[in-house]
Design an enzyme around this catalytic site. Structure first.
Site, PDB file in Angstrom:
ATOM      1  N   LYS A   1      -7.003   3.391  -3.135  1.00 13.99           N
ATOM      2  CA  LYS A   1      -7.476   3.433  -1.757  1.00 13.99           C
ATOM      3  C   LYS A   1      -7.660   4.608  -1.228  1.00 13.99           C
ATOM      4  O   LYS A   1      -6.982   5.716  -1.729  1.00 13.99           O
ATOM      5  CB  LYS A   1      -6.203   2.769  -0.952  1.00 13.99           C
ATOM      6  CG  LYS A   1      -6.465   2.767   0.717  1.00 13.99           C
ATOM      7  CD  LYS A   1      -5.090   1.867   1.132  1.00 13.99           C
ATOM      8  CE  LYS A   1      -5.074   2.086   2.610  1.00 13.99           C
ATOM      9  NZ  LYS A   1      -3.977   1.274   3.442  1.00 13.99           N
TER      10      LYS A   1
ATOM     11  N   ASP B   1       0.700  -1.588   0.024  1.00  6.26           N
ATOM     12  CA  ASP B   1       0.081  -0.137  -0.289  1.00  6.26           C
ATOM     13  C   ASP B   1       0.876   1.317   0.089  1.00  6.26           C
ATOM     14  O   ASP B   1       1.540   1.616   1.020  1.00  6.26           O
ATOM     15  CB  ASP B   1      -0.919   0.160   1.273  1.00  6.26           C
ATOM     16  CG  ASP B   1      -2.220  -0.967   1.260  1.00  6.26           C
ATOM     17  OD1 ASP B   1      -2.090  -1.905   0.333  1.00  6.26           O
ATOM     18  OD2 ASP B   1      -2.796  -0.863   2.122  1.00  6.26           O
TER      19      ASP B   1
ATOM     20  N   LYS C   1     -10.153   0.068  -2.157  1.00  5.66           N
ATOM     21  CA  LYS C   1      -9.898  -0.258  -0.676  1.00  5.66           C
ATOM     22  C   LYS C   1     -10.508   1.123   0.136  1.00  5.66           C
ATOM     23  O   LYS C   1      -9.839   2.166  -0.158  1.00  5.66           O
ATOM     24  CB  LYS C   1      -8.445  -0.529  -0.438  1.00  5.66           C
ATOM     25  CG  LYS C   1      -8.537  -0.824   0.837  1.00  5.66           C
ATOM     26  CD  LYS C   1      -6.881  -1.493   1.451  1.00  5.66           C
ATOM     27  CE  LYS C   1      -6.741  -1.343   2.928  1.00  5.66           C
ATOM     28  NZ  LYS C   1      -5.268  -1.860   3.175  1.00  5.66           N
TER      29      LYS C   1
END
Lengths: 276, 589
Positions: free
Chosen positions: A157, A95, A186
């Site tokens: 995300k 991430d 996400k």
């Protein structure tokens, strides 16, 4: 009616522990919970990647490591090295935080190249790009999504969880509309209970970053006995990012953007009493 | 038998006869233990015609299948008919006593009859001895516990009454393990009525566990979950329950001066943060509890336990008092004398308003902290104005012609959350089987804290279903028997897992919820037979007719009627609040 079973929910969860003050004991606890509940990944800082990988051996739970976290303001080379290092240590997912400042400056090539450098350094791991939506306008969120996809990211995300606010359904919806069905979305940051999670899933989230994972899963077990409370129509202002705009913590242009949006919203008159 | 010890003893203090009460496996599975099995046994033994002070009235001390096993399992439940309210009543207390009672080899103790003179019971190795308590009669709860431990064993856990229970004060508490209280409903007065000063339990009989390996894994997992949860792992540990003072005050629903305002200007000075800064000596914990919400504190002159949130409020904002040491010492006095702090403080608030309005000629003034100790002590001994305060707020306000000034439901005083600030909490108070209680359905969770789901506190939508759900879950937890604070960290599926692991029975979430509903409905049936119905599922008129003029809960009133019919429908009760025949059939009642 919510059509979601426990097995599906736990496989949508990145069980997260990213606090600076968390040591090995917290990571061990996180991994143990992930193993017990069968969460999809544990999401951790890079220093613990190898440790978590060892703890989770044979469990089926993957390790997700952050890079350029939480500011995203380092060089691409530094981010790429951090991501590659994480993958070598056992991370199956990375991430990364987008270069938020460059995105707001409209230096799109830099942003795209930054993401691409991490994607290439992370292969074969999946890369999720954290936009940090709390610092962006809708237009910038759309651009951030497009650039991330162009650079080869597998997911976009919403948030690091360290900004002034986290995931909102409005942002998730916008991101899903932008990236389409093939790319993951996400939602992370501020998801405290099952209702929060369910709203974001409905808005298009395919993965959830949670530090309250156990509470969210327990909420699902309670929901089935009193569904009305969980399905009650939301006061839209309660889940609108504009309501959480904060001049102290956001760029003034972003703050002004949200306030302008708020004033133009028909819900303001209808629900004004809730601003008492 | 995994989970249960398999023995419940019934003793008649009048003739000293003892017998083992037969409880079938089926009945255990249908009511678990603790509150559920206690209410079932009580309903079988006594009727709604039984006066709480009748010799035949039963006072039942119960443990549950999880007592003495996993975390927070040291609690016990006491069940009887409340002398304060006339409803069925169970009161819960922490500490070690529950685990000790089970370690002594029994699941529960049913006490009937009246002893000729003061006695106490000693439970050990599955046997119950009756011993002379004349030497302890008249002593406070601390001296009583120490005295009995000196006589029996320092390892004995003692539950006892103080002077308030001996004098049958209607809100007398049962105190155990120094300062833990089964406080609500006045069941300590029933002990006093039976000349029963105390029960001491000791022993180390192990609880049989169905799956020891899974049990250990589950215990480890629970430790981690509770540690990680922000409420159980941080707030309650560091600041105790009084962490709520600032939170509830910030929502404008911290009741001030008998619920006439919702914001207390001196809240900060009575908060958990202030207690930690000024009075706290150390945190204290019950049996196998990693939370440790208890506060061992010290004032200039005394040391003791507390105050917890409800007590901080009852002797603080409710009376317009911000003198934290005075509040704390009033708490110590209640612990020593054996009084419920909520009813004591709430009754004082009622008395102050009666005095202010001129309905009562005694002079009790808001903010008058200097007389707190005197008022509390006089109440326990029924002397001076204490004889009047000992009535509790409902009887006191009625006596002086202003019944509306008693902040109670079914005779039990409402605690520290103004229902105008949380509609679900209003419904919870109104429909609680034991009267104005916040623990039956803690709607502060969803309405203020956002757990397990965040709901608009001023809306009535969806509240009926959630109140009923919470009431049922609470009945399960009280019957298992565990601490309710665990509910902040885990939900029904974990309780199911705990029961399965310990007992080996194949409980499901659905079965547990049915058990909870069965218990709640059985309690309701008792209350219906005792004359309670829809008209009693209400709140004092203040909450319907008066609004705060300032604060975050201003211009709000309770809208109970919008929720009550829905609530009855969810419960399968008729419009008068009586369970329908088909509901009873479904629950096997």
């Amino acid at each position: 009616m919510i059509d979601l079973d426990r097995e599906t929910l736990v496989k949508m969860i990145d069980h997260t522990e990213l606090n600076a003050h968390s040591g090995e004991k917290k990571i061990a606890n996180l991994c143990s919970e992930a193993r017990s509940f069968g969460f999809y990944t544990v999401c951790i800082n890079g220093a613990y990647t190898r440790y978590a990988k060892e703890l989770l051996a044979g469990s089926g739970v993957l390790v997700c490591t952050v890079a350029g976290f939480p500011l995203g303001a380092g060089t691409s080379a530094a981010k790429a090295f951090e991501a590659g290092d994480a993958v070598r240590n056992g991370a199956a997912e990375v991430d990364m935080v987008i270069n938020v400042g460059a995105l707001r400056d409209k230096r799109h090539d830099l942003v795209r190249d930054d993401v691409r450098a991490v994607v290439e350094a992370s292969r074969p791991a999946l890369v999720k790009v954290i936009l940090e939506t709390c610092y962006l306008t809708d237009e910038e969120i759309i651009t951030g999504c497009k650039l991330s996809v162009e650079a080869g990211a597998g997911f976009v995300k919403t948030s690091t969880g360290f900004g002034p606010f986290g995931a909102f359904p409005a942002h998730v919806r916008l991101m899903r509309q932008t990236v389409g069905p093939e790319i993951g979305v996400k939602a992370a940051g501020g998801i405290r209970n099952f209702k929060d999670a369910w709203r974001l899933i409905q808005a298009g989230a395919s993965r959830l970053g949670l530090s309250s994972s156990v509470g969210v899963v327990e909420g699902l077990s309670l929901y089935k006995f009193a569904p009305t409370a969980w399905l009650e129509e939301e006061i839209p202002c309660h889940i609108c990012p504009a309501r959480f705009a904060n001049l102290d913590k956001q760029p003034k242009a972003v703050y002004a953007y949200y306030k302008k949006k708020c004033l133009a919203c028909p819900n303001v008159d209808k629900y004004n009493k809730f601003y008492e | 038998m995994n989970g249960w010890m398999g023995k419940i003893v019934r003793i008649d203090l009048g003739n000293l006869k003892r017998e083992t009460v037969a409880v079938s496996d089926e009945m255990r599975r249908r009511y678990l233990g603790g509150r559920g099995l206690g209410v079932k046994l009580y309903s079988d033994l006594c009727s709604s015609a039984t006066d709480p002070f009748d010799d035949d009235n039963a006072l039942i001390f119960m443990t549950g299948p999880l007592t003495g096993t996993l975390m927070t399992s040291g609690r016990y439940q006491v069940v009887s008919r409340s002398p304060l309210t006339g409803t069925i009543c169970d009161s819960s207390s922490g500490g070690q006593f529950g685990a000790a009672l089970k370690g002594a080899g029994i699941d529960g103790l049913i006490i009937q009859g009246r002893a000729a003179g003061p006695v106490y019971l000693s439970v050990h190795d599955g046997e119950v001895d009756v011993r002379n308590a004349s030497a302890f009669w008249g002593l406070d709860t601390q001296k009583t516990q120490k005295g009995i431990q000196a006589e029996l064993s320092s390892k004995a856990s003692v539950a006892c009454i103080g002077p308030a229970g001996e004098n049958r004060i209607l809100f007398a508490a049962i105190m155990n393990d120094k300062d833990r209280a089964a406080g609500r409903g006045g069941l300590g007065a029933i002990m006093g009525g039976k000349n029963l000063k105390a029960i001491a339990a000791s022993g180390s009989r192990p609880v049989a566990i169905s799956d020891p390996e899974e049990y250990k894994a589950l215990a480890d997992r629970l430790e981690r979950i509770v540690d990680k949860n922000p409420v159980t792992g941080k707030s309650l540990q560091v600041l105790g329950t009084s962490v709520l003072v600032n939170i509830i005050n910030a929502h404008g629903m911290f009741p001030v001066e008998n619920f006439r305002r919702g914001v207390f200007n001196d809240a900060e000075g009575t908060s958990g943060e202030k207690i930690a800064e000024t009075l706290l000596q150390r945190q204290s914990a019950c049996y196998k509890c990693p939370i440790g919400c208890g506060r061992t504190t010290r004032t200039r002159d005394k040391q003791g336990e507390g105050p917890e949130y409800e007590t901080v409020w009852a002797f603080g904002a409710h009376l317009g008092i911000s003198d934290l040491p005075a509040i704390t010492e009033a708490n110590y006095a209640c612990n020593e004398l054996g009084l419920d702090t909520i009813t004591m403080g709430s009754t004082l608030g009622c008395a102050m308003e009666l005095s202010e309005t001129g309905a009562w000629k005694e002079t009790l003034r808001w903010g008058e902290s200097g007389k707190l100790l005197e008022w509390v002590t006089d109440t326990a001994y029924r002397r001076g104005i204490g004889a009047e305060l000992a009535l509790g707020s409902k009887r006191l306000a009625a006596k002086y012609g202003r019944p509306e000034l008693a902040m109670q439901v079914k005779g039990l005083e409402i605690p520290a959350y103004d229902p105008r600030g949380a509609q679900g909490m209003a419904l919870s108070y109104a429909t609680s089987n034991r009267g104005g209680c916040h623990m039956r359905a803690y709607m502060i969770g969803p309405e203020i804290l956002g757990h397990p789901v965040f709901l608009d506190r001023f809306s009535t939508a969806g509240k009926a279903e959630l109140v009923a759900l919470f009431q049922d879950v609470s009945a399960v937890v009280d019957s298992a028997v565990l601490c309710r604070f665990l509910q902040f960290a885990v939900g029904i599926s974990t309780f199911t897992e705990m029961l399965r692991t310990v007992t080996g029975l194949d409980f499901s979430d659905e079965e547990l919820m049915t058990i909870g509903r069965r218990i709640y409905t059985l309690e309701r049936l008792f209350n219906n037979r005792a004359g309670f119905n829809r008209g009693d599922d209400t709140l004092p008129p203040r909450f319907f007719n008066e609004e705060f003029q300032t604060g975050p809960s201003r211009h709000r009133r309770v809208r109970l009627e919008e929720m009550l019919d829905d609530y009855y429908a969810v419960r399968g009760w008729d419009r008068n609040g009586a369970p329908r025949p088909e509901t009873l059939a479904e629950l096997g009642l």
